[in-house]
Every structure is written in structure tokens, then in C-alpha cells.
Scaffold this active site. Structure first.
Site, PDB file in Angstrom:
ATOM      1  N   GLU A   8      -7.275  -0.492   0.848  1.00 32.49           N
ATOM      2  CA  GLU A   8      -8.053  -1.499   1.657  1.00 32.49           C
ATOM      3  C   GLU A   8      -6.966  -2.413   2.132  1.00 32.49           C
ATOM      4  O   GLU A   8      -6.509  -3.342   1.591  1.00 32.49           O
ATOM      5  CB  GLU A   8      -9.193  -2.293   1.061  1.00 32.49           C
TER       6      GLU A   8
ATOM      7  N   GLY B   3       0.841  -1.129  -0.082  1.00 29.25           N
ATOM      8  CA  GLY B   3       0.009   0.067  -0.012  1.00 29.25           C
ATOM      9  C   GLY B   3       0.879   1.415  -0.109  1.00 29.25           C
ATOM     10  O   GLY B   3       0.458   2.422  -0.651  1.00 29.25           O
TER      11      GLY B   3
ATOM     12  N   CYS C 295      -8.596 -10.257   5.847  1.00 31.32           N
ATOM     13  CA  CYS C 295      -8.355  -9.017   6.446  1.00 31.32           C
ATOM     14  C   CYS C 295      -9.241  -8.663   7.640  1.00 31.32           C
ATOM     15  O   CYS C 295      -8.788  -8.038   8.388  1.00 31.32           O
ATOM     16  CB  CYS C 295      -8.177  -7.833   5.612  1.00 31.32           C
TER      17      CYS C 295
END
Length: 508
Positions: free
Chosen positions: A220, A203, A276
């Protein structure tokens, strides 16, 4: 062929793909409500005709049971499409808002418009869902899309690449397969929005590349999602037939082992912990920690039998690299002696038994990185305050789960912790609730989606103020006399009495 030359060719091909998609967006076709509805209906049609193919591909990649695939991969995408189809006309309409007194006469509104050409980078753990679900929002908002499925789920990636051009507008919606070189080449292109699902490490790379063009991003990510269990939770090991009855062939039970059942299905029934939002560790009141562990053992046996290796209801570890990573966590000398249940492993089948760890050190590796597998540490705490301190001492999680019957405990945890989302007395169900935004905060991500929030994630809400020519307030123009200044000040502060007094010459 020279590696640099190969990379150059790949970059050129990807640049050409992106150029074609951008050209199609500029034509204006994707802005049409009819175009958006046609694409969404085609995704529903794809799912109806190829549900078996999707299930098989996900099983090849993840060993995911068919029911779990339907519940967590297929149904959410189909449901998202149907919701968007039903509400798209309202979502795309301008929303009127009250104008400022100083701007009257005027009308004010917000009109959603597509960002343009968007890049969606998917994750491997829910390879169909995390590819198609964001795409539903992007299409509903009127964008052109380039999708990069995860190379770590090759069967699903190949299926998506084969099916999407057969059902969707291949001029405006493209799939690019590949690994790190292709992802790198994609990130070097100019995008109007990037939507990435994956790890915080990657990310950061995505965000750094996006920053070069000031491209907005939705990230996300993951993190260690904690579970807090207080002494009021339902942890009894045995249940009574008095609280059990049959409805339509299904036995419904009440009151007993509710907490452990919901935690267990959120962990091992959710891609075997490779999600997650899966519970990553449990903080349980020390007064009931022994009872909790025994109840959890009993629950696991009732779910997966005495030998979970033979169960058809649990996914496998995705690949040998992740298997070795998880084995490394269990082989840590500080952890090996803490195994309270499970721990068996089989490299040939990428199998690790559902494993409970009891009172592991807070500074151990299993407590410092996201587990993303079938291992669940259980840590005794003396109070809710101690549990909150442990949660707050770590990066903000994607999800936080609390099990309690006490309203005061619930309100305290809500008020004193921060997480992307929170569920009280269950796990993971907020992910399926399309009326709630799903997303992280801090280390666990930025931005949110699902339902109308997916549409908003891929839309720019343009502010529009419209004024007529027939009235103009001269006090806004220089030169500014004391009277003008007083009048404008009253207008800006919405002082109606002052405005009237100024107009009557009684003020200023």
C-alpha cells in the site's frame, strides 16, 4: 557494545519471536472460528476501553485533532472488526463453482485458508489505523501475526505494544517495536505473507526481500493523487440563505463551494495533507481557475480562520525532517513566487500554513515527488484532454478525484486514466467504503484490502475438485483411437450434441 554484536542479538531475538509465532500457528489454534471471533471482539473491547488513550497517543505523535482521530483512526478499525464478526462464518465457507463438463460427475469449490504467519509493517501517518486495520483482516483469515508499528509515531507504537498483549492472544499475535535494524531483521525472516504500508522507495526493498523466499506481498504505497476540476463544478464564493437551513442544530448548505470544501477537507482535514489519499495537486479548467483559487481561499478561511496556526482542527507536520523537506519545496526559486495563499511557517511548532501554489512548472520538484503535507499546487489546463495527458504522463496514482456535473466528462476520465481508486465529486471517501477494494496500481502499490477484501488479502483460496469412483470415462486413457479423440474433444469444448453423437456411434 559493538554494533554488529548488537544487531546479531536483535536478529536472534526477532528470529525467536517469529519461531514462537510459527509454532503457535502450526498448532492449528488460529484456524478456529471461535479463536478468530474472540480476537476480533477483543479489539473492539480494547478500543472501547482505551479510546481516550489512543486519541492522546496519536495527538502526541501527529498533533491530530480528536474528531479527526476518531473519524480516521478509531472508527474504521472498530467498524472493520464489527463487519468481520458479522460476516466471518460466510467468509470462511467454501464457495461452490460449476465444474467443467469433461470432469463430470464432479463437484468444485473454493475454500479460503490462512496463509500462515504474516508480517504487517505499518506507517506513521495513521499510526493506529494502519497497524490495526490490516491486522483485522489477517486475524479474520486465521493467520498468526507479527506487527511492526512505525517508529516515527513512537507514542502510538508504544501504546499498541502495551495494549495488544493485554487483549489479544500473545502467543499468536506479537508486536515488534524499533526502527530500521528491527525492520531489516524482520524482513530477513521467512513469512507466508507481507503487508507493507509506506513509500514506494521502501516498498521496493520489502519486495526484494520477499522475493528471496517467493513471499506474496501487498504493498500500500502512495503517489501524487490528482484532482481534476472542470468548469461545471460548484465554485461560487458566496452562498444564499435560501439554500441554508438548520437541522438538529447543524446548518446545512447546498450548491455553493461544494468542490472546494470537499477538496479542502480531503487535503488539510486529512492529517494536514500527510495521507496517501490526500489531493496532491489540482488541474482546473483555465476558464474558472481564478474563481477556483478565490473559492479555495474563502473555504480555508471558513475552516481554519484568518490565522490557521491557532486552529484546533488541523494536524501538525510529523517531525523536523519532514518540516525541512516541505520548507525546501516552498523555498525553491521556481516556487516561491507561485504562492497564492499561505506559505507561513514556524519551525518551533512544526507548522506550515495551508498553502496554495498557482501554476507551478510541471517539471518542478513539488510536481515530481509526493508532497505529503499542507501544500497544494493548482495548475490551469485548457481542456479535459490536457488534464488527462498530464495525469497519464506520471506514475499511476493511488487515487484520482474528478469534479464535474457532466456525465460525458466522467465517463471519459474513467475510461482514459488508471488509478488505484477514483472518486467523482468528492475526495477520499472511497477509503472508508468497505464494499470497495482499497489499493494501488503500478507505482502506487499492489493488492487491496478493506472489508471482505481484507479477509481475501490474507487468505489463499484453495481450489477443490471432488469426483466419485462410480463412473470413469475410458476415453481419457490410452491408447487413443480416432473415436476417443473425437469424444474427448467434444467433452472439452462442451459440445453436447457431439458427445451424444459419439456415444451413439454416429460421430468419430
Amino acid at each position: 557494545m559493538d554494533d554488529r554484536r548488537q544487531e546479531s542479538m536483535e536478529s536472534a531475538v526477532i528470529a525467536a519471536v517469529c519461531g514462537e509465532v510459527r509454532g503457535d500457528f502450526k498448532s492449528g489454534r488460529t484456524r478456529s472460528l471461535d479463536w478468530r471471533l474472540a480476537q476480533l471482539k477483543s479489539i473492539v473491547d480494547l478500543i472501547k476501553k482505551h479510546e481516550e488513550d489512543i486519541t492522546e497517543a496519536v495527538a502526541v505523535d501527529m498533533g491530530k485533532p480528536s474528531y479527526e482521530c476518531f473519524a480516521s483512526e478509531i472508527f474504521p478499525v472498530k467498524s472493520a472488526c464489527q463487519l468481520a464478526i458479522k460476516n466471518l462464518k460466510n467468509w470462511t465457507a467454501a464457495v461452490n463453482v460449476p465444474p467443467l463438463l469433461a470432469t463430470l460427475p464432479a463437484s468444485a469449490s473454493m475454500k479460503p485458508e490462512p496463509f500462515g504467519v504474516v508480517l504487517i509493517i505499518s506507517a506513521w501517518n495513521f499510526p493506529f489505523l494502519l497497524s490495526l486495520d490490516p491486522m483485522v483482516g489477517a486475524i479474520a483469515a486465521g493467520n498468526a501475526v507479527v506487527l511492526k508499528p512505525s517508529e516515527m509515531a513512537p507514542a502510538t507504537s508504544a501504546l499498541i505494544a502495551r495494549l495488544l498483549p493485554l487483549y489479544l492472544d500473545k502467543s499468536a499475535i506479537r508486536v515488534v517495536e524499533g526502527g530500521i535494524p528491527e525492520t531489516t531483521a524482520l524482513l530477513q525472516q521467512k513469512w507466508d505473507k507481507i503487508f507493507y504500508t509506506g513509500s514506494p522507495r521502501v516498498g521496493r526493498i520489502v519486495m526484494a526481500e520477499a522475493a528471496k523466499n517467493l513471499t506474496p506481498v501487498t504493498l500500500e504505497l502512495g503517489g501524487k493523487s490528482p484532482v481534476i476540476v472542470d468548469s461545471s463544478s460548484d465554485l461560487k464564493v458566496k452562498f444564499s440563505s435560501l439554500f441554508r437551513f438548520c437541522l438538529g442544530g447543524f446548518w446545512l448548505t447546498f450548491l455553493f463551494q461544494v468542490a472546494t470544501r470537499r477538496i479542502a477537507v480531503g487535503k488539510w482535514g486529512n492529517n494536514n495533507g500527510q495521507a496517501c489519499v490526500s489531493p496532491d495537486y489540482v488541474l482546473v479548467d483555465s476558464s474558472c481557475s481564478t474563481k477556483f483559487i478565490e473559492a479555495m481561499k474563502d473555504t480555508l478561511k471558513s475552516f481554519y480562520g484568518e490565522n490557521p496556526r491557532e486552529s484546533m482542527d488541523i494536524s501538525r507536520v510529523v517531525n523536523i525532517n519532514h518540516f525541512n523537506r516541505l520548507v525546501g519545496l516552498l523555498d525553491d526559486p521556481n516556487i516561491a513566487s507561485k504562492i497564492a495563499h499561505g506559505g507561513e511557517k514556524d519551525e518551533t511548532k512544526l507548522y506550515i500554513a495551508p498553502t496554495l501554489l498557482e501554476d507551478v512548472p510541471l517539471d518542478s520538484k513539488v510536481m515530481s515527488e509526493e508532497i505529503f503535507g499542507p501544500i497544494l499546487p493548482i495548475i490551469s489546463v485548457r481542456s479535459i484532454d490536457e488534464a488527462i495527458d498530464i495525469v497519464n504522463s506520471r506514475p499511476k496514482p493511488l487515487a484520482l478525484y474528478l469534479f464535474t456535473k457532466k456525465d460525458k466528462v466522467k465517463e471519459k476520465v474513467i475510461a482514459e486514466t488508471s488509478a488505484g481508486g477514483m472518486v467523482v465529486n468528492d475526495c477520499c471517501l472511497h477509503f472508508l467504503t468497505t464494499t470497495l477494494p482499497f489499493g494501488g496500481v503500478g507505482e502506487s502499490g499492489m493488492g487491496s484490502y478493506h472489508g471482505k477484501f481484507s479477509f481475501d488479502a490474507f487468505s489463499h483460496h484453495k481450489a477443490i475438485l471432488t469426483r466419485p469412483f462410480w463412473m470413469d470415462i475410458m476415453a481419457r486413457y490410452p491408447p487413443y483411437s480416432a473415436h476417443k479423440k473425437t469424444f474427448i474433444r467434444c467433452l472439452l469444448e462442451a459440445d453436447f450434441v457431439g458427445v451424444i453423437l459419439c456415444l451413439l456411434g454416429l460421430k468419430g
